[in-house]
Design a protein around this motif. Structure first.
Motif, PDB file in Angstrom:
ATOM      1  N   VAL A  19      67.874 -10.635 -19.452  1.00 49.17           N
ATOM      2  CA  VAL A  19      67.773 -11.672 -18.751  1.00 49.17           C
ATOM      3  C   VAL A  19      68.843 -11.875 -17.676  1.00 49.17           C
ATOM      4  O   VAL A  19      68.395 -12.210 -16.459  1.00 49.17           O
ATOM      5  N   SER A  20      69.942 -11.490 -17.994  1.00 48.22           N
ATOM      6  CA  SER A  20      71.049 -11.430 -17.211  1.00 48.22           C
ATOM      7  C   SER A  20      70.960 -10.454 -15.964  1.00 48.22           C
ATOM      8  O   SER A  20      71.297 -10.816 -14.755  1.00 48.22           O
ATOM      9  N   GLN A  21      70.134  -9.380 -16.082  1.00 44.46           N
ATOM     10  CA  GLN A  21      69.859  -8.412 -15.212  1.00 44.46           C
ATOM     11  C   GLN A  21      68.656  -8.969 -14.197  1.00 44.46           C
ATOM     12  O   GLN A  21      68.870  -8.960 -12.917  1.00 44.46           O
ATOM     13  N   TRP A  22      67.961  -9.728 -14.695  1.00 42.46           N
ATOM     14  CA  TRP A  22      66.893 -10.545 -13.893  1.00 42.46           C
ATOM     15  C   TRP A  22      67.546 -11.732 -13.080  1.00 42.46           C
ATOM     16  O   TRP A  22      67.291 -11.741 -11.697  1.00 42.46           O
ATOM     17  N   GLU A  23      68.639 -12.375 -13.419  1.00 44.04           N
ATOM     18  CA  GLU A  23      69.121 -13.306 -12.960  1.00 44.04           C
ATOM     19  C   GLU A  23      70.073 -12.770 -12.026  1.00 44.04           C
ATOM     20  O   GLU A  23      70.453 -13.521 -10.785  1.00 44.04           O
ATOM     21  N   ARG A  24      70.584 -11.512 -11.932  1.00 45.83           N
ATOM     22  CA  ARG A  24      71.432 -10.756 -11.080  1.00 45.83           C
ATOM     23  C   ARG A  24      70.518 -10.169  -9.794  1.00 45.83           C
ATOM     24  O   ARG A  24      71.150  -9.652  -8.971  1.00 45.83           O
ATOM     25  N   GLY A  25      69.218 -10.011 -10.137  1.00 46.37           N
ATOM     26  CA  GLY A  25      68.284  -9.331  -9.392  1.00 46.37           C
ATOM     27  C   GLY A  25      68.410  -7.899  -9.439  1.00 46.37           C
ATOM     28  O   GLY A  25      68.045  -7.129  -8.470  1.00 46.37           O
ATOM     29  N   ILE A  26      69.034  -7.292 -10.609  1.00 49.67           N
ATOM     30  CA  ILE A  26      68.905  -5.661 -10.690  1.00 49.67           C
ATOM     31  C   ILE A  26      67.657  -5.422 -11.372  1.00 49.67           C
ATOM     32  O   ILE A  26      67.224  -4.487 -10.763  1.00 49.67           O
ATOM     33  N   THR A  27      66.781  -5.953 -12.205  1.00 52.36           N
ATOM     34  CA  THR A  27      65.478  -5.678 -12.364  1.00 52.36           C
ATOM     35  C   THR A  27      64.787  -7.233 -12.305  1.00 52.36           C
ATOM     36  O   THR A  27      65.263  -8.318 -12.232  1.00 52.36           O
ATOM     37  N   GLU A  28      63.430  -7.017 -12.596  1.00 52.10           N
ATOM     38  CA  GLU A  28      62.435  -8.181 -12.645  1.00 52.10           C
ATOM     39  C   GLU A  28      61.749  -8.052 -13.799  1.00 52.10           C
ATOM     40  O   GLU A  28      61.528  -6.967 -14.403  1.00 52.10           O
ATOM     41  N   PRO A  29      61.165  -9.325 -14.320  1.00 52.36           N
ATOM     42  CA  PRO A  29      60.547  -9.355 -15.535  1.00 52.36           C
ATOM     43  C   PRO A  29      59.295  -8.396 -15.261  1.00 52.36           C
ATOM     44  O   PRO A  29      58.494  -8.499 -14.077  1.00 52.36           O
ATOM     45  N   MET A  78      64.482 -21.613  -3.044  1.00 53.17           N
ATOM     46  CA  MET A  78      64.735 -20.384  -4.035  1.00 53.17           C
ATOM     47  C   MET A  78      63.795 -19.302  -3.237  1.00 53.17           C
ATOM     48  O   MET A  78      62.549 -19.160  -3.633  1.00 53.17           O
ATOM     49  N   SER A  79      64.565 -18.282  -2.799  1.00 57.12           N
ATOM     50  CA  SER A  79      63.567 -17.188  -2.122  1.00 57.12           C
ATOM     51  C   SER A  79      63.604 -16.015  -3.007  1.00 57.12           C
ATOM     52  O   SER A  79      62.941 -15.182  -2.645  1.00 57.12           O
ATOM     53  N   THR A  80      64.444 -15.625  -4.076  1.00 63.60           N
ATOM     54  CA  THR A  80      64.228 -14.639  -4.832  1.00 63.60           C
ATOM     55  C   THR A  80      63.752 -15.009  -6.457  1.00 63.60           C
ATOM     56  O   THR A  80      63.902 -15.798  -6.935  1.00 63.60           O
ATOM     57  N   VAL A  81      63.419 -13.749  -6.911  1.00 61.86           N
ATOM     58  CA  VAL A  81      62.850 -13.765  -8.390  1.00 61.86           C
ATOM     59  C   VAL A  81      64.212 -14.228  -9.037  1.00 61.86           C
ATOM     60  O   VAL A  81      64.146 -15.025 -10.073  1.00 61.86           O
ATOM     61  N   ALA A  82      65.361 -13.688  -8.629  1.00 60.55           N
ATOM     62  CA  ALA A  82      66.473 -13.964  -9.765  1.00 60.55           C
ATOM     63  C   ALA A  82      66.851 -15.663  -9.615  1.00 60.55           C
ATOM     64  O   ALA A  82      67.125 -15.809 -10.778  1.00 60.55           O
ATOM     65  N   ASP A  83      66.833 -15.843  -8.430  1.00 64.01           N
ATOM     66  CA  ASP A  83      67.055 -17.450  -8.285  1.00 64.01           C
ATOM     67  C   ASP A  83      66.154 -18.207  -9.105  1.00 64.01           C
ATOM     68  O   ASP A  83      66.506 -19.356  -9.752  1.00 64.01           O
ATOM     69  N   ARG A  84      64.786 -17.821  -9.178  1.00 63.11           N
ATOM     70  CA  ARG A  84      63.740 -18.665  -9.902  1.00 63.11           C
ATOM     71  C   ARG A  84      64.016 -18.346 -11.493  1.00 63.11           C
ATOM     72  O   ARG A  84      63.813 -19.460 -12.126  1.00 63.11           O
ATOM     73  N   VAL A  85      64.422 -17.556 -11.866  1.00 62.92           N
ATOM     74  CA  VAL A  85      64.581 -17.076 -13.120  1.00 62.92           C
ATOM     75  C   VAL A  85      65.701 -17.941 -13.790  1.00 62.92           C
ATOM     76  O   VAL A  85      65.708 -18.677 -14.715  1.00 62.92           O
ATOM     77  N   LYS A  86      66.757 -18.043 -12.892  1.00 59.06           N
ATOM     78  CA  LYS A  86      68.082 -18.907 -13.445  1.00 59.06           C
ATOM     79  C   LYS A  86      67.669 -20.279 -13.293  1.00 59.06           C
ATOM     80  O   LYS A  86      68.123 -21.126 -14.317  1.00 59.06           O
ATOM     81  N   THR A  87      66.893 -20.650 -12.461  1.00 61.63           N
ATOM     82  CA  THR A  87      66.235 -22.173 -12.204  1.00 61.63           C
ATOM     83  C   THR A  87      65.518 -22.402 -13.352  1.00 61.63           C
ATOM     84  O   THR A  87      65.799 -23.569 -14.020  1.00 61.63           O
ATOM     85  N   LEU A  88      64.516 -21.641 -13.738  1.00 58.43           N
ATOM     86  CA  LEU A  88      63.764 -21.832 -14.693  1.00 58.43           C
ATOM     87  C   LEU A  88      64.423 -21.933 -16.184  1.00 58.43           C
ATOM     88  O   LEU A  88      64.174 -23.004 -17.093  1.00 58.43           O
ATOM     89  N   GLN A 133      70.571 -17.591 -22.028  1.00 54.77           N
ATOM     90  CA  GLN A 133      69.819 -16.148 -21.651  1.00 54.77           C
ATOM     91  C   GLN A 133      69.379 -15.700 -22.790  1.00 54.77           C
ATOM     92  O   GLN A 133      68.108 -15.297 -22.928  1.00 54.77           O
ATOM     93  N   SER A 134      69.842 -15.629 -23.998  1.00 54.70           N
ATOM     94  CA  SER A 134      69.068 -15.189 -25.430  1.00 54.70           C
ATOM     95  C   SER A 134      68.011 -16.164 -25.603  1.00 54.70           C
ATOM     96  O   SER A 134      66.974 -15.276 -25.920  1.00 54.70           O
ATOM     97  N   ALA A 135      67.799 -17.181 -25.581  1.00 62.08           N
ATOM     98  CA  ALA A 135      66.765 -18.100 -26.039  1.00 62.08           C
ATOM     99  C   ALA A 135      65.487 -17.843 -24.948  1.00 62.08           C
ATOM    100  O   ALA A 135      64.297 -17.634 -25.332  1.00 62.08           O
ATOM    101  N   LEU A 136      66.017 -17.648 -23.507  1.00 56.67           N
ATOM    102  CA  LEU A 136      64.876 -17.251 -22.535  1.00 56.67           C
ATOM    103  C   LEU A 136      64.262 -15.990 -22.905  1.00 56.67           C
ATOM    104  O   LEU A 136      63.060 -15.741 -22.980  1.00 56.67           O
ATOM    105  N   GLY A 137      65.188 -14.993 -23.446  1.00 55.83           N
ATOM    106  CA  GLY A 137      64.824 -13.686 -23.811  1.00 55.83           C
ATOM    107  C   GLY A 137      63.939 -13.488 -25.020  1.00 55.83           C
ATOM    108  O   GLY A 137      62.887 -12.915 -24.960  1.00 55.83           O
ATOM    109  N   HIS A 138      64.046 -14.622 -25.768  1.00 54.09           N
ATOM    110  CA  HIS A 138      63.404 -14.711 -26.879  1.00 54.09           C
ATOM    111  C   HIS A 138      61.900 -15.348 -26.628  1.00 54.09           C
ATOM    112  O   HIS A 138      60.900 -14.849 -27.182  1.00 54.09           O
ATOM    113  N   CYS A 139      61.811 -16.305 -25.755  1.00 50.18           N
ATOM    114  CA  CYS A 139      60.515 -16.773 -25.325  1.00 50.18           C
ATOM    115  C   CYS A 139      59.693 -15.750 -24.254  1.00 50.18           C
ATOM    116  O   CYS A 139      58.597 -15.726 -24.191  1.00 50.18           O
TER     117      CYS A 139
END
Length: 154
Positions: free
Chosen positions: A34-44, A1-11, A19-25
């Motif tokens: 969260v969808s934008q994180w997973e697509r690499g548009i933004t980072e947490p 996993m080389s990107t933040v997006a990959d790691r968010v999705k893996t997590l 995605q809603s539950a992860l956002g709540h956490c």
């Protein structure tokens, strides 16, 4: 996993969350964020990383940089007793907590945006480490300047 997006999705998948539950956490982040994180548009952001660490024991360094481990083995205690102890420490001050928060809110409203950001960071640090409350309260006082009736330190 080389990107933040990959790691968010893996997590998210490893924790078996939507995605809603992860956002709540992550402190109430939207499903779309969260969808934008997973697509690499933004980072947490910092606040979301800390919320994930508190709620699920996620290692922020892993999420941002791939540094092992994914989850901290010893997440901070979030028991009801620990929460009650923190609340008791705050409310046993000379002034009620609601009054302290109202005063802080009033003083922040007149502060410049940079000071507001710094104070917000300090308040979040306090939430992570209540024993450091006196030092953090002093730093907030220095940032905001003295008031005619300064609040009792958190």
């Amino acid at each position: 996993m080389s990107t933040v997006a990959d790691r968010v999705k893996t997590l998210r998948k490893q924790l078996k969350l939507t995605q809603s539950a992860l956002g709540h956490c992550a402190g109430g982040i939207s499903k779309q964020a969260v969808s934008q994180w997973e697509r690499g548009i933004t980072e947490p952001q910092w606040e979301a990383l800390n919320a994930l660490k508190r709620s699920r024991g996620v290692n922020p360094d892993w999420l941002l940089h791939g540094t092992e481990p994914m989850l901290d083995l010893d997440p901070p205690p979030t028991t009801a007793a620990a929460a009650e102890e923190s609340i008791h420490a705050l409310t046993s001050e000379k002034r009620p907590l609601a009054e302290l928060l109202d005063d802080l809110s009033r003083r922040l409203a007149t502060a410049d945006p940079g000071v507001r950001e710094d104070v917000t960071r300090l308040v979040l640090r306090y939430l992570e480490n209540p024993p450091a409350g006196a030092r953090i309260a002093k730093a907030i006082e220095l940032l905001l300047g003295q008031d005619e009736d300064p609040p009792t330190p958190l």
